[in-house]
Design a protein around this motif. Structure first.
Motif, PDB file in Angstrom:
ATOM      1  N   LYS A  26      -8.420  29.565  35.768  1.00 25.64           N
ATOM      2  CA  LYS A  26      -8.646  28.648  34.649  1.00 25.64           C
ATOM      3  C   LYS A  26      -7.872  29.089  33.406  1.00 25.64           C
ATOM      4  O   LYS A  26      -7.274  28.263  32.722  1.00 25.64           O
ATOM      5  CB  LYS A  26     -10.140  28.569  34.331  1.00 25.64           C
ATOM      6  N   LEU A  27      -7.894  30.404  33.136  1.00 29.88           N
ATOM      7  CA  LEU A  27      -7.214  30.914  31.944  1.00 29.88           C
ATOM      8  C   LEU A  27      -5.718  30.611  31.980  1.00 29.88           C
ATOM      9  O   LEU A  27      -5.140  30.144  30.999  1.00 29.88           O
ATOM     10  CB  LEU A  27      -7.427  32.423  31.813  1.00 29.88           C
ATOM     11  N   LYS A  28      -5.092  30.868  33.124  1.00 29.30           N
ATOM     12  CA  LYS A  28      -3.645  30.643  33.237  1.00 29.30           C
ATOM     13  C   LYS A  28      -3.323  29.152  33.144  1.00 29.30           C
ATOM     14  O   LYS A  28      -2.321  28.751  32.555  1.00 29.30           O
ATOM     15  CB  LYS A  28      -3.110  31.204  34.564  1.00 29.30           C
ATOM     16  N   PHE A  29      -4.202  28.330  33.721  1.00 29.61           N
ATOM     17  CA  PHE A  29      -3.978  26.883  33.638  1.00 29.61           C
ATOM     18  C   PHE A  29      -4.053  26.408  32.184  1.00 29.61           C
ATOM     19  O   PHE A  29      -3.235  25.609  31.739  1.00 29.61           O
ATOM     20  CB  PHE A  29      -4.987  26.122  34.500  1.00 29.61           C
ATOM     21  N   LEU A  30      -5.027  26.923  31.436  1.00 31.63           N
ATOM     22  CA  LEU A  30      -5.161  26.532  30.033  1.00 31.63           C
ATOM     23  C   LEU A  30      -3.935  26.959  29.233  1.00 31.63           C
ATOM     24  O   LEU A  30      -3.480  26.238  28.342  1.00 31.63           O
ATOM     25  CB  LEU A  30      -6.430  27.138  29.423  1.00 31.63           C
ATOM     26  N   GLU A  31      -3.388  28.140  29.568  1.00 30.20           N
ATOM     27  CA  GLU A  31      -2.167  28.598  28.884  1.00 30.20           C
ATOM     28  C   GLU A  31      -1.000  27.666  29.191  1.00 30.20           C
ATOM     29  O   GLU A  31      -0.226  27.309  28.308  1.00 30.20           O
ATOM     30  CB  GLU A  31      -1.815  30.027  29.324  1.00 30.20           C
ATOM     31  N   LEU A  32      -0.876  27.267  30.454  1.00 31.50           N
ATOM     32  CA  LEU A  32       0.201  26.353  30.834  1.00 31.50           C
ATOM     33  C   LEU A  32       0.038  25.031  30.083  1.00 31.50           C
ATOM     34  O   LEU A  32       1.002  24.491  29.544  1.00 31.50           O
ATOM     35  CB  LEU A  32       0.177  26.110  32.351  1.00 31.50           C
ATOM     36  N   LYS A  33      -1.192  24.537  30.053  1.00 30.41           N
ATOM     37  CA  LYS A  33      -1.460  23.235  29.444  1.00 30.41           C
ATOM     38  C   LYS A  33      -1.254  23.258  27.935  1.00 30.41           C
ATOM     39  O   LYS A  33      -0.629  22.370  27.373  1.00 30.41           O
ATOM     40  CB  LYS A  33      -2.912  22.840  29.769  1.00 30.41           C
ATOM     41  N   ALA A  34      -1.766  24.290  27.284  1.00 27.59           N
ATOM     42  CA  ALA A  34      -1.740  24.331  25.816  1.00 27.59           C
ATOM     43  C   ALA A  34      -0.440  24.873  25.260  1.00 27.59           C
ATOM     44  O   ALA A  34       0.083  24.364  24.270  1.00 27.59           O
ATOM     45  CB  ALA A  34      -2.908  25.170  25.310  1.00 27.59           C
ATOM     46  N   LYS A  35       0.095  25.910  25.906  1.00 23.44           N
ATOM     47  CA  LYS A  35       1.238  26.614  25.309  1.00 23.44           C
ATOM     48  C   LYS A  35       2.531  26.496  26.108  1.00 23.44           C
ATOM     49  O   LYS A  35       3.556  27.018  25.706  1.00 23.44           O
ATOM     50  CB  LYS A  35       0.902  28.111  25.156  1.00 23.44           C
ATOM     51  N   ARG A  36       2.442  25.878  27.288  1.00 25.65           N
ATOM     52  CA  ARG A  36       3.618  25.778  28.160  1.00 25.65           C
ATOM     53  C   ARG A  36       4.172  27.175  28.491  1.00 25.65           C
ATOM     54  O   ARG A  36       5.380  27.388  28.495  1.00 25.65           O
ATOM     55  CB  ARG A  36       4.730  24.938  27.506  1.00 25.65           C
ATOM     56  N   THR A  37       3.254  28.110  28.733  1.00 28.40           N
ATOM     57  CA  THR A  37       3.641  29.491  29.015  1.00 28.40           C
ATOM     58  C   THR A  37       4.315  29.609  30.376  1.00 28.40           C
ATOM     59  O   THR A  37       5.133  30.496  30.589  1.00 28.40           O
ATOM     60  CB  THR A  37       2.377  30.384  29.021  1.00 28.40           C
ATOM     61  N   TYR A  38       3.946  28.718  31.296  1.00 30.39           N
ATOM     62  CA  TYR A  38       4.472  28.784  32.668  1.00 30.39           C
ATOM     63  C   TYR A  38       5.029  27.426  33.083  1.00 30.39           C
ATOM     64  O   TYR A  38       4.595  26.393  32.584  1.00 30.39           O
ATOM     65  CB  TYR A  38       3.359  29.174  33.661  1.00 30.39           C
ATOM     66  N   ARG A  39       5.980  27.468  34.015  1.00 32.63           N
ATOM     67  CA  ARG A  39       6.475  26.230  34.617  1.00 32.63           C
ATOM     68  C   ARG A  39       5.528  25.781  35.731  1.00 32.63           C
ATOM     69  O   ARG A  39       5.274  24.607  35.916  1.00 32.63           O
ATOM     70  CB  ARG A  39       7.889  26.473  35.185  1.00 32.63           C
ATOM     71  N   PHE A  40       5.014  26.780  36.463  1.00 28.67           N
ATOM     72  CA  PHE A  40       4.091  26.453  37.554  1.00 28.67           C
ATOM     73  C   PHE A  40       3.159  27.621  37.835  1.00 28.67           C
ATOM     74  O   PHE A  40       3.409  28.751  37.410  1.00 28.67           O
ATOM     75  CB  PHE A  40       4.851  26.064  38.831  1.00 28.67           C
ATOM     76  N   ILE A  41       2.074  27.324  38.526  1.00 29.71           N
ATOM     77  CA  ILE A  41       1.134  28.346  38.989  1.00 29.71           C
ATOM     78  C   ILE A  41       0.829  28.043  40.447  1.00 29.71           C
ATOM     79  O   ILE A  41       0.526  26.891  40.792  1.00 29.71           O
ATOM     80  CB  ILE A  41      -0.184  28.319  38.185  1.00 29.71           C
ATOM     81  N   ILE A  42       0.937  29.061  41.289  1.00 32.23           N
ATOM     82  CA  ILE A  42       0.565  28.899  42.697  1.00 32.23           C
ATOM     83  C   ILE A  42      -0.723  29.678  42.934  1.00 32.23           C
ATOM     84  O   ILE A  42      -0.823  30.849  42.558  1.00 32.23           O
ATOM     85  CB  ILE A  42       1.692  29.378  43.638  1.00 32.23           C
ATOM     86  N   TYR A  43      -1.696  28.991  43.506  1.00 31.56           N
ATOM     87  CA  TYR A  43      -3.015  29.586  43.767  1.00 31.56           C
ATOM     88  C   TYR A  43      -3.201  29.801  45.262  1.00 31.56           C
ATOM     89  O   TYR A  43      -2.841  28.945  46.072  1.00 31.56           O
ATOM     90  CB  TYR A  43      -4.129  28.652  43.286  1.00 31.56           C
ATOM     91  N   LYS A  44      -3.788  30.928  45.599  1.00 34.86           N
ATOM     92  CA  LYS A  44      -4.033  31.275  47.000  1.00 34.86           C
ATOM     93  C   LYS A  44      -5.532  31.255  47.267  1.00 34.86           C
ATOM     94  O   LYS A  44      -6.323  31.702  46.433  1.00 34.86           O
ATOM     95  CB  LYS A  44      -3.476  32.673  47.275  1.00 34.86           C
ATOM     96  N   ILE A  45      -5.912  30.749  48.425  1.00 31.33           N
ATOM     97  CA  ILE A  45      -7.316  30.773  48.828  1.00 31.33           C
ATOM     98  C   ILE A  45      -7.540  32.052  49.626  1.00 31.33           C
ATOM     99  O   ILE A  45      -6.972  32.237  50.700  1.00 31.33           O
ATOM    100  CB  ILE A  45      -7.662  29.550  49.703  1.00 31.33           C
ATOM    101  N   GLU A  46      -8.334  32.944  49.066  1.00 33.01           N
ATOM    102  CA  GLU A  46      -8.696  34.184  49.764  1.00 33.01           C
ATOM    103  C   GLU A  46      -9.929  33.882  50.611  1.00 33.01           C
ATOM    104  O   GLU A  46     -11.037  33.852  50.099  1.00 33.01           O
ATOM    105  CB  GLU A  46      -9.011  35.297  48.754  1.00 33.01           C
ATOM    106  N   GLU A  47      -9.702  33.633  51.909  1.00 29.81           N
ATOM    107  CA  GLU A  47     -10.806  33.199  52.763  1.00 29.81           C
ATOM    108  C   GLU A  47     -11.895  34.268  52.889  1.00 29.81           C
ATOM    109  O   GLU A  47     -13.082  33.953  52.862  1.00 29.81           O
ATOM    110  CB  GLU A  47     -10.277  32.816  54.145  1.00 29.81           C
TER     111      GLU A  47
END
Length: 126
Positions: free
Chosen positions: A24-45
């Motif tokens: 959530k934190l990284k997504f908010l940074e991307l959304k608000a500040k454009r800190t990242y171009r993309f985020i890839i999330y992994k499901i740890e089963e």
């Protein structure tokens, strides 16, 4: 009886998937500040949680993003897409991607599909 148990079992698997705070934190940074171009999330089963696997720098391209998606494993991703409107106005739209290749394990694909909507709700703002 066994059939009913199977149904509730799969529902539990979906609701039991935790979302790491970092997601959530990284997504908010991307959304608000454009800190990242993309985020890839992994499901740890095994840990039953979704975690951040890769962060794309603002200078990285869609090709860099696509290269970060494994050929035989499921992932969730967020991509910040820049484009020009017909009026030559610079716009940006954030896309949510559920990556579920045919070659992924059946169980992974099931978890990916069943947890997707809940994960999207956790990341507010698509």
């Amino acid at each position: 009886m066994a059939h009913g148990g199977g149904v509730s079992g799969s529902a539990n698997a979906a609701s039991g998937m935790a979302v790491h705070d970092d997601c959530k934190l990284k997504f908010l940074e991307l959304k608000a500040k454009r800190t990242y171009r993309f985020i890839i999330y992994k499901i740890e089963e095994k840990q039953k949680q979704v975690v951040v696997e890769k962060l794309g720098e603002p200078t990285e391209s869609y090709e860099d993003f696509a290269a970060g998606l494994p050929a035989d494993e499921c992932r969730y991703a967020v991509y910040d897409f820049d484009f020009m409107t017909k009026e030559n106005c610079q716009k940006s739209r954030i896309f949510f991607i559920a990556w579920s290749p045919d070659t992924a394990r059946v169980r992974s694909k099931m978890i990916c599909a069943s947890s997707k909507d809940r994960f999207k709700r956790e990341l507010d703002g698509f």
